[in-house]
Design a protein around this motif. Structure first.
Motif, PDB file in Angstrom:
ATOM      1  N   MET A   1       0.825  -1.212   0.000  1.00  0.00           N
ATOM      2  CA  MET A   1       0.000   0.000   0.000  1.00  0.00           C
ATOM      3  C   MET A   1       0.861   1.265   0.000  1.00  0.00           C
ATOM      4  N   LEU A   2       2.059   1.160   0.568  1.00  0.00           N
ATOM      5  CA  LEU A   2       2.788   2.371   0.929  1.00  0.00           C
ATOM      6  C   LEU A   2       4.061   2.612   0.122  1.00  0.00           C
ATOM      7  N   CYS A   3       4.706   1.574  -0.342  1.00  0.00           N
ATOM      8  CA  CYS A   3       5.991   1.757  -1.019  1.00  0.00           C
ATOM      9  C   CYS A   3       5.878   1.426  -2.503  1.00  0.00           C
ATOM     10  N   ALA A   4       5.014   0.459  -2.843  1.00  0.00           N
ATOM     11  CA  ALA A   4       4.941  -0.026  -4.219  1.00  0.00           C
ATOM     12  C   ALA A   4       4.468   1.065  -5.176  1.00  0.00           C
ATOM     13  N   SER A   5       3.580   1.949  -4.723  1.00  0.00           N
ATOM     14  CA  SER A   5       3.051   2.965  -5.630  1.00  0.00           C
ATOM     15  C   SER A   5       4.194   3.770  -6.254  1.00  0.00           C
ATOM     16  N   CYS A   6       5.266   3.961  -5.552  1.00  0.00           N
ATOM     17  CA  CYS A   6       6.406   4.692  -6.122  1.00  0.00           C
ATOM     18  C   CYS A   6       7.529   3.774  -6.602  1.00  0.00           C
ATOM     19  N   HIS A   7       7.907   2.792  -5.802  1.00  0.00           N
ATOM     20  CA  HIS A   7       9.123   2.020  -6.109  1.00  0.00           C
ATOM     21  C   HIS A   7       8.900   0.866  -7.086  1.00  0.00           C
ATOM     22  N   MET A   8       7.638   0.516  -7.377  1.00  0.00           N
ATOM     23  CA  MET A   8       7.362  -0.652  -8.224  1.00  0.00           C
ATOM     24  C   MET A   8       7.707  -0.377  -9.684  1.00  0.00           C
TER      25      MET A   8
ATOM     26  N   LYS B   1      12.983  16.442 -12.035  1.00  0.00           N
ATOM     27  CA  LYS B   1      12.861  15.162 -12.735  1.00  0.00           C
ATOM     28  C   LYS B   1      13.346  14.094 -11.759  1.00  0.00           C
ATOM     29  N   ILE B   2      12.393  13.339 -11.219  1.00  0.00           N
ATOM     30  CA  ILE B   2      12.700  12.499 -10.057  1.00  0.00           C
ATOM     31  C   ILE B   2      12.774  11.024 -10.439  1.00  0.00           C
ATOM     32  N   TYR B   3      13.842  10.381 -10.011  1.00  0.00           N
ATOM     33  CA  TYR B   3      13.938   8.928 -10.194  1.00  0.00           C
ATOM     34  C   TYR B   3      13.747   8.238  -8.850  1.00  0.00           C
ATOM     35  N   VAL B   4      12.867   7.245  -8.827  1.00  0.00           N
ATOM     36  CA  VAL B   4      12.629   6.473  -7.603  1.00  0.00           C
ATOM     37  C   VAL B   4      13.592   5.292  -7.628  1.00  0.00           C
ATOM     38  N   PRO B   5      14.488   5.187  -6.651  1.00  0.00           N
ATOM     39  CA  PRO B   5      15.555   4.184  -6.739  1.00  0.00           C
ATOM     40  C   PRO B   5      15.104   2.744  -6.516  1.00  0.00           C
ATOM     41  N   ASN B   6      16.013   1.871  -6.883  1.00  0.00           N
ATOM     42  CA  ASN B   6      15.863   0.425  -6.714  1.00  0.00           C
ATOM     43  C   ASN B   6      16.017   0.103  -5.216  1.00  0.00           C
ATOM     44  N   ILE B   7      15.001  -0.506  -4.607  1.00  0.00           N
ATOM     45  CA  ILE B   7      15.137  -0.906  -3.200  1.00  0.00           C
ATOM     46  C   ILE B   7      14.985  -2.419  -3.040  1.00  0.00           C
ATOM     47  N   THR B   8      15.290  -3.160  -4.118  1.00  0.00           N
ATOM     48  CA  THR B   8      15.374  -4.613  -3.950  1.00  0.00           C
ATOM     49  C   THR B   8      16.694  -4.918  -3.236  1.00  0.00           C
TER      50      THR B   8
ATOM     51  N   TYR C   1      16.390   4.086  10.148  1.00  0.00           N
ATOM     52  CA  TYR C   1      16.772   5.481  10.358  1.00  0.00           C
ATOM     53  C   TYR C   1      16.229   6.369   9.233  1.00  0.00           C
ATOM     54  N   LEU C   2      16.334   5.881   7.982  1.00  0.00           N
ATOM     55  CA  LEU C   2      15.771   6.635   6.853  1.00  0.00           C
ATOM     56  C   LEU C   2      14.258   6.779   6.984  1.00  0.00           C
ATOM     57  N   LEU C   3      13.575   5.683   7.287  1.00  0.00           N
ATOM     58  CA  LEU C   3      12.098   5.740   7.315  1.00  0.00           C
ATOM     59  C   LEU C   3      11.608   6.636   8.455  1.00  0.00           C
TER      60      LEU C   3
ATOM     61  N   ILE D   1      16.791  10.611   6.697  1.00  0.00           N
ATOM     62  CA  ILE D   1      18.217  10.694   6.367  1.00  0.00           C
ATOM     63  C   ILE D   1      18.691   9.351   5.811  1.00  0.00           C
ATOM     64  N   LYS D   2      19.285   9.433   4.610  1.00  0.00           N
ATOM     65  CA  LYS D   2      19.721   8.212   3.939  1.00  0.00           C
ATOM     66  C   LYS D   2      21.073   7.757   4.468  1.00  0.00           C
ATOM     67  N   LYS D   3      21.451   6.537   4.081  1.00  0.00           N
ATOM     68  CA  LYS D   3      22.726   5.927   4.487  1.00  0.00           C
ATOM     69  C   LYS D   3      23.925   6.865   4.245  1.00  0.00           C
TER      70      LYS D   3
ATOM     71  N   ALA E   1      16.358  12.713   2.227  1.00  0.00           N
ATOM     72  CA  ALA E   1      15.438  12.267   1.175  1.00  0.00           C
ATOM     73  C   ALA E   1      14.315  13.297   1.061  1.00  0.00           C
ATOM     74  N   PRO E   2      14.188  13.942  -0.108  1.00  0.00           N
ATOM     75  CA  PRO E   2      13.225  15.036  -0.278  1.00  0.00           C
ATOM     76  C   PRO E   2      11.787  14.654   0.085  1.00  0.00           C
ATOM     77  N   PRO E   3      10.923  15.690   0.203  1.00  0.00           N
ATOM     78  CA  PRO E   3       9.569  15.465   0.689  1.00  0.00           C
ATOM     79  C   PRO E   3       8.780  14.400  -0.080  1.00  0.00           C
ATOM     80  N   TYR E   4       9.163  14.139  -1.340  1.00  0.00           N
ATOM     81  CA  TYR E   4       8.360  13.156  -2.092  1.00  0.00           C
ATOM     82  C   TYR E   4       8.694  11.720  -1.708  1.00  0.00           C
ATOM     83  N   MET E   5       9.689  11.493  -0.843  1.00  0.00           N
ATOM     84  CA  MET E   5       9.924  10.128  -0.336  1.00  0.00           C
ATOM     85  C   MET E   5       9.215  10.012   1.009  1.00  0.00           C
ATOM     86  N   ALA E   6       8.440   8.905   1.179  1.00  0.00           N
ATOM     87  CA  ALA E   6       7.646   8.710   2.394  1.00  0.00           C
ATOM     88  C   ALA E   6       8.512   8.737   3.657  1.00  0.00           C
ATOM     89  N   LYS E   7       7.962   9.280   4.732  1.00  0.00           N
ATOM     90  CA  LYS E   7       8.611   9.221   6.052  1.00  0.00           C
ATOM     91  C   LYS E   7       7.565   8.756   7.055  1.00  0.00           C
TER      92      LYS E   7
END
Ligand code: HEC
Ligand code: HEC
Length: 306
Positions: free
Chosen positions: A45-52, A73-80, A97-99, A103-105, A110-116
């Motif tokens: 419900m929460l991650c697939a809409s962007c990362h799929m 121009k935003i790219y949603v990264p590979n999280i496999t 820590y990111l979620l 703050i990423k590794k 991570a800009p506002p368009y990445m879920a927190k």
């Protein structure tokens, strides 16, 4: 929000996305079958809409053509779990820590368009992480390279000025009391981020106290569909004339779970049916909505011709 003068502009352009210290906790999440099941439901419900990625059918990333253009121009990264292109070499603590904080590794924000997820119960967030590490086909290694994102000035501005990382929660965050429908509904609206789309403006969200977001749940924000057309979000406050104050519980559950509307065409992307929610959970959202302030905001659906 006031935009900066020229000196501020040059400063922010050259500084780019800010960096912070990473204080990822040293943890190893215990995996149970219940957590994996819960994690799959939440991530779907929460991650697939962007990362799929529709071709690999896994969370291997894609261009975010539905991100409002003003973000860049935003790219949603590979999280496999791929170790080169995905997050195979992130620890449980780094993902947590990111979620929690944004703050990423590598320390960048991570800009506002990445879920927190500052409000999510420990058990739920751990379930998502356990799922990301499972052998489910959505997350097993997919060697798909990321493209570089080109964040706009507005994105850099927001990351420097408006949006700051959240603190790690001070204590344990417990699961909501599921017998209290209003409490459960609030938990779902916060954590499934209904309010981010259904309030007035992505740049005027208050993620710590969602009710303080501009036009909380009163609609009018314009996320894009997959072809880049703006789609006005609906007023889902209990206002009787312009919101959903006259809707029945059943009508609401059908709209949220299946996108089905009475005497109107079905709901369109980016409102993705929440089929993973149970009727009880969708009813809880409805119960919570009855408790929020009604807002008068008369909006028409964006009906885009096929
Ligand atoms: C609205 C779109 C959106 C949603 C929803 C979303 N993400 Fe992201 N995610 C992004 C974008 C875009 C980035 C890249 C951010 C950047 O450029 O710094 C990102 C970055 C990440 C990263 C960092 C990867 C890396 O290689 O740097 C992880 C991990 C991640 N997301 C996990 C998740 C998880 C888990 C969820 C669900 C709980 C989720 N995301 C939900 C858009 C999203
Ligand atoms: C990614 C953005 C986004 C998210 C997240 C989102 N919605 Fe929506 N929602 C929309 C859009 C856009 C529409 C209008 C779609 C249309 O006109 O076809 C909509 C329509 C609706 C409607 C129909 C109301 C009406 O009067 O037409 C309901 C009910 C609704 N959403 C509830 C929810 C709930 C509950 C959640 C969280 C579980 C949620 N939405 C999350 C974007 C979103």
């Amino acid at each position: 929000m006031a935009l900066p003068g020229i000196a501020g502009f040059i400063y922010i352009e050259s500084k780019g996305i800010p960096k912070y210290d990473v204080a990822a906790p040293d943890i190893e999440i215990e995996v149970t079958p219940e957590k994996l099941q819960r994690g799959e439901k939440l991530a779907s419900m929460l991650c697939a809409s962007c990362h799929m990625n529709r071709e690999t059918r896994s969370l291997s990333g894609r261009w975010m053509t539905d991100a409002p253009k003003e973000f860049g121009k935003i790219y949603v990264p590979n999280i496999t779990q791929d170790e080169t292109y995905g997050i195979g070499n992130w620890t449980d603590g780094e993902i947590l820590y990111l979620l929690r904080t944004g703050i990423k590794k590598d320390g960048s924000y991570a800009p506002p368009y990445m879920a927190k997820l500052p409000h999510m119960a420990d058990e739920d967030i751990e379930s998502i992480i356990a799922f990301l590490r499972s052998d489910h086909p959505m997350v097993t290694p997919a060697a798909v390279e990321d493209y570089p994102t080109e964040p706009s000035f507005l994105t850099k501005f927001l990351c420097n000025v408006e949006f700051k990382p959240f603190d790690m929660p001070k204590g344990k965050i417990s699961m909501p009391d599921t017998t209290d429908q209003v409490e459960l509904g609030r938990y779902l609206v916060y954590n499934l981020e209904c309010y981010t789309c259904h309030s007035a403006d992505f740049t005027k969200l208050d993620m710590m106290t969602p009710e303080n977001s501009k036009g909380f749940m009163g609609g009018g924000n314009k996320p894009l569909d997959n072809d880049g057309n703006p789609m006005v979000t609906s007023n889902i406050t209990p206002d009787k004339e312009t919101g959903i104050g006259n809707w029945s519980k059943e009508q609401f559950v059908k709209a949220v779970r299946f996108g089905l509307m009475e005497n109107e065409p079905a709901l369109r992307v980016p409102m993705i049916p929440y089929t993973q929610l149970t009727d009880y959970e969708a009813e809880a959202i409805f119960a919570y909505i009855q408790t929020i302030d009604p807002i008068k905001n008369d909006l028409k659906r964006s009906m885009i011709e096929e």
